[in-house]
Design an enzyme around this catalytic site. Structure first.
Site, PDB file in Angstrom:
ATOM      1  N   LYS A  76     -10.688  31.118 -38.656  1.00 22.63           N
ATOM      2  CA  LYS A  76     -10.967  32.191 -39.529  1.00 22.63           C
ATOM      3  C   LYS A  76     -12.092  33.198 -38.925  1.00 22.63           C
ATOM      4  O   LYS A  76     -11.999  34.339 -39.266  1.00 22.63           O
ATOM      5  CB  LYS A  76     -11.208  31.795 -40.974  1.00 22.63           C
ATOM      6  CG  LYS A  76     -10.002  31.160 -41.634  1.00 22.63           C
ATOM      7  CD  LYS A  76     -10.495  30.896 -43.295  1.00 22.63           C
ATOM      8  CE  LYS A  76      -9.145  30.626 -43.844  1.00 22.63           C
ATOM      9  NZ  LYS A  76      -9.623  30.057 -45.420  1.00 22.63           N
ATOM     10  N   ASP A 107     -10.153  33.080 -49.335  1.00 25.99           N
ATOM     11  CA  ASP A 107      -9.117  31.932 -49.830  1.00 25.99           C
ATOM     12  C   ASP A 107      -7.790  32.416 -49.622  1.00 25.99           C
ATOM     13  O   ASP A 107      -7.520  33.589 -49.712  1.00 25.99           O
ATOM     14  CB  ASP A 107      -9.339  31.592 -51.125  1.00 25.99           C
ATOM     15  CG  ASP A 107      -8.824  29.985 -51.320  1.00 25.99           C
ATOM     16  OD1 ASP A 107      -9.119  29.174 -50.719  1.00 25.99           O
ATOM     17  OD2 ASP A 107      -7.959  29.829 -52.133  1.00 25.99           O
ATOM     18  N   SER A 108      -6.951  31.609 -48.616  1.00 31.74           N
ATOM     19  CA  SER A 108      -5.605  32.297 -48.542  1.00 31.74           C
ATOM     20  C   SER A 108      -4.702  30.908 -48.092  1.00 31.74           C
ATOM     21  O   SER A 108      -5.124  29.674 -48.269  1.00 31.74           O
ATOM     22  CB  SER A 108      -5.931  32.784 -47.220  1.00 31.74           C
ATOM     23  OG  SER A 108      -6.247  32.004 -45.926  1.00 31.74           O
ATOM     24  N   THR A 116     -17.453  30.272 -44.392  1.00 36.85           N
ATOM     25  CA  THR A 116     -16.559  29.311 -43.895  1.00 36.85           C
ATOM     26  C   THR A 116     -17.125  28.821 -42.694  1.00 36.85           C
ATOM     27  O   THR A 116     -17.809  29.689 -41.814  1.00 36.85           O
ATOM     28  CB  THR A 116     -15.196  30.055 -43.540  1.00 36.85           C
ATOM     29  OG1 THR A 116     -13.984  28.924 -43.131  1.00 36.85           O
ATOM     30  CG2 THR A 116     -15.258  31.137 -42.553  1.00 36.85           C
ATOM     31  N   ASP A 124       0.991  29.166 -38.617  1.00 37.52           N
ATOM     32  CA  ASP A 124       1.366  30.134 -37.673  1.00 37.52           C
ATOM     33  C   ASP A 124       2.564  29.818 -36.954  1.00 37.52           C
ATOM     34  O   ASP A 124       3.415  30.649 -36.842  1.00 37.52           O
ATOM     35  CB  ASP A 124       0.397  30.554 -36.916  1.00 37.52           C
ATOM     36  CG  ASP A 124      -0.880  31.490 -37.624  1.00 37.52           C
ATOM     37  OD1 ASP A 124      -0.511  31.664 -39.141  1.00 37.52           O
ATOM     38  OD2 ASP A 124      -1.774  31.832 -37.195  1.00 37.52           O
ATOM     39  N   LYS A 180      -0.771  40.479 -34.464  1.00 34.93           N
ATOM     40  CA  LYS A 180      -1.079  39.728 -35.394  1.00 34.93           C
ATOM     41  C   LYS A 180      -2.368  40.570 -36.294  1.00 34.93           C
ATOM     42  O   LYS A 180      -2.144  40.790 -37.525  1.00 34.93           O
ATOM     43  CB  LYS A 180      -1.703  38.205 -35.162  1.00 34.93           C
ATOM     44  CG  LYS A 180      -0.488  37.179 -34.734  1.00 34.93           C
ATOM     45  CD  LYS A 180      -0.963  36.157 -34.219  1.00 34.93           C
ATOM     46  CE  LYS A 180      -1.835  35.308 -35.246  1.00 34.93           C
ATOM     47  NZ  LYS A 180      -2.362  33.859 -34.990  1.00 34.93           N
ATOM     48  N   HIS A 234      -2.138  38.911 -43.491  1.00 31.69           N
ATOM     49  CA  HIS A 234      -2.592  38.983 -44.983  1.00 31.69           C
ATOM     50  C   HIS A 234      -3.938  39.267 -44.924  1.00 31.69           C
ATOM     51  O   HIS A 234      -4.464  40.133 -45.590  1.00 31.69           O
ATOM     52  CB  HIS A 234      -1.996  37.806 -45.587  1.00 31.69           C
ATOM     53  CG  HIS A 234      -2.474  36.412 -44.791  1.00 31.69           C
ATOM     54  ND1 HIS A 234      -1.988  36.284 -43.822  1.00 31.69           N
ATOM     55  CD2 HIS A 234      -3.048  35.511 -45.385  1.00 31.69           C
ATOM     56  CE1 HIS A 234      -2.440  34.837 -43.458  1.00 31.69           C
ATOM     57  NE2 HIS A 234      -3.244  34.632 -44.403  1.00 31.69           N
ATOM     58  N   ARG A 235      -4.744  38.474 -43.985  1.00 30.18           N
ATOM     59  CA  ARG A 235      -6.291  38.434 -43.963  1.00 30.18           C
ATOM     60  C   ARG A 235      -6.618  39.695 -43.473  1.00 30.18           C
ATOM     61  O   ARG A 235      -7.576  40.503 -43.927  1.00 30.18           O
ATOM     62  CB  ARG A 235      -6.787  37.137 -43.089  1.00 30.18           C
ATOM     63  CG  ARG A 235      -8.134  37.086 -43.375  1.00 30.18           C
ATOM     64  CD  ARG A 235      -8.687  35.875 -42.494  1.00 30.18           C
ATOM     65  NE  ARG A 235      -8.059  34.700 -43.333  1.00 30.18           N
ATOM     66  CZ  ARG A 235      -7.296  33.816 -42.764  1.00 30.18           C
ATOM     67  NH1 ARG A 235      -6.535  34.066 -41.367  1.00 30.18           N
ATOM     68  NH2 ARG A 235      -6.672  32.880 -43.414  1.00 30.18           N
ATOM     69  N   PHE A 289      -3.335  29.278 -35.872  1.00 32.05           N
ATOM     70  CA  PHE A 289      -3.524  28.322 -36.486  1.00 32.05           C
ATOM     71  C   PHE A 289      -2.861  28.108 -37.755  1.00 32.05           C
ATOM     72  O   PHE A 289      -2.119  28.735 -38.250  1.00 32.05           O
ATOM     73  CB  PHE A 289      -5.275  28.155 -36.716  1.00 32.05           C
ATOM     74  CG  PHE A 289      -5.680  28.876 -37.658  1.00 32.05           C
ATOM     75  CD1 PHE A 289      -6.195  28.784 -39.003  1.00 32.05           C
ATOM     76  CD2 PHE A 289      -5.968  30.452 -37.094  1.00 32.05           C
ATOM     77  CE1 PHE A 289      -6.577  29.861 -39.772  1.00 32.05           C
ATOM     78  CE2 PHE A 289      -6.473  31.266 -37.831  1.00 32.05           C
ATOM     79  CZ  PHE A 289      -6.894  31.036 -39.455  1.00 32.05           C
TER      80      PHE A 289
END
Length: 200
Positions: free
Chosen positions: A12, A70-71, A7, A155, A175, A180-181, A152
């Site tokens: 990220k 990938d999210s 990426t 959010d 956070k 999730h990440r 970002f």
């Protein structure tokens, strides 16, 4: 262990480096010229693997470990949209704000000010010997009034379960334990350590 991230998204990269503080993490775009990767999978997992494979092949280095994410966000009131199209919800060249306000407008068109929603993250690992994929989720609500400048993507309109603040209002450390990440990356760490033991 040196990890190459498939990426060039600065948000990220920053988040992943924050979680993998004990590892040498670099964005692929710091090594080679960024290139377009066609994400034509039908799931987060498929798209993560597509990105990781493409970067692994482009690096021409059999010893590298590539991870890709990938999210996206899925909103109940919108039938699961934007889902895998979260990063390009308002169009291929859309900005984070474009995508966010398209989602806000879609909710307002239904006469809603909030909806249940969840984030999904799929992490793919590609090495010369194997491929792996790991998932993480975060549940909560989306609202139509953006709040906060931290983070970002979506959010500023996502409130995690058990909280009153949006992700855009929460500090990075909070956070880090929620996202999730983060959930997917923590599980990924175990896989990476296992890989390193077998390759040393």
């Amino acid at each position: 262990m040196k990890l190459v991230l498939a990426t060039s998204n600065k948000g990220k990269v920053r988040e992943i480096k924050h979680i993998y503080e004990d590892m040498d993490v670099v964005a692929y775009s710091d090594i080679i010229e960024p290139f377009e990767i066609e994400e034509n999978g039908s799931t987060f997992k498929e798209n993560a693997l597509i990105k990781a494979r493409a970067v692994f092949e482009a690096l021409h280095d059999k010893d590298v470990i590539v991870i890709a994410d990938d999210s996206g966000i899925s909103v109940d009131a919108l039938g699961g949209e934007p889902g895998i199209y979260s990063a390009r919800y308002a169009g291929v060249d859309a900005s984070d704000k474009d995508n966010l306000y398209k989602l806000v407008d879609a909710l307002k068109e239904k006469g809603l000010t909030s909806s249940k929603a969840h984030y999904t993250a799929a992490i793919a690992i590609v090495t010369k010997d194997a491929e792996f994929s790991i998932h993480g989720w975060m549940y909560g609500d989306v609202i139509t009034e953006p709040r906060g400048e931290n983070g970002f993507g979506y959010d500023p309109i996502f409130i995690p379960e058990g909280y009153k603040k949006t992700l855009g209002e929460l500090d990075d450390e909070t956070k880090k334990g929620l996202s999730h990440r983060s959930q997917a990356l923590k599980h990924t760490k175990s896989v990476l350590r296992s890989i390193s033991k077998h390759t040393i």
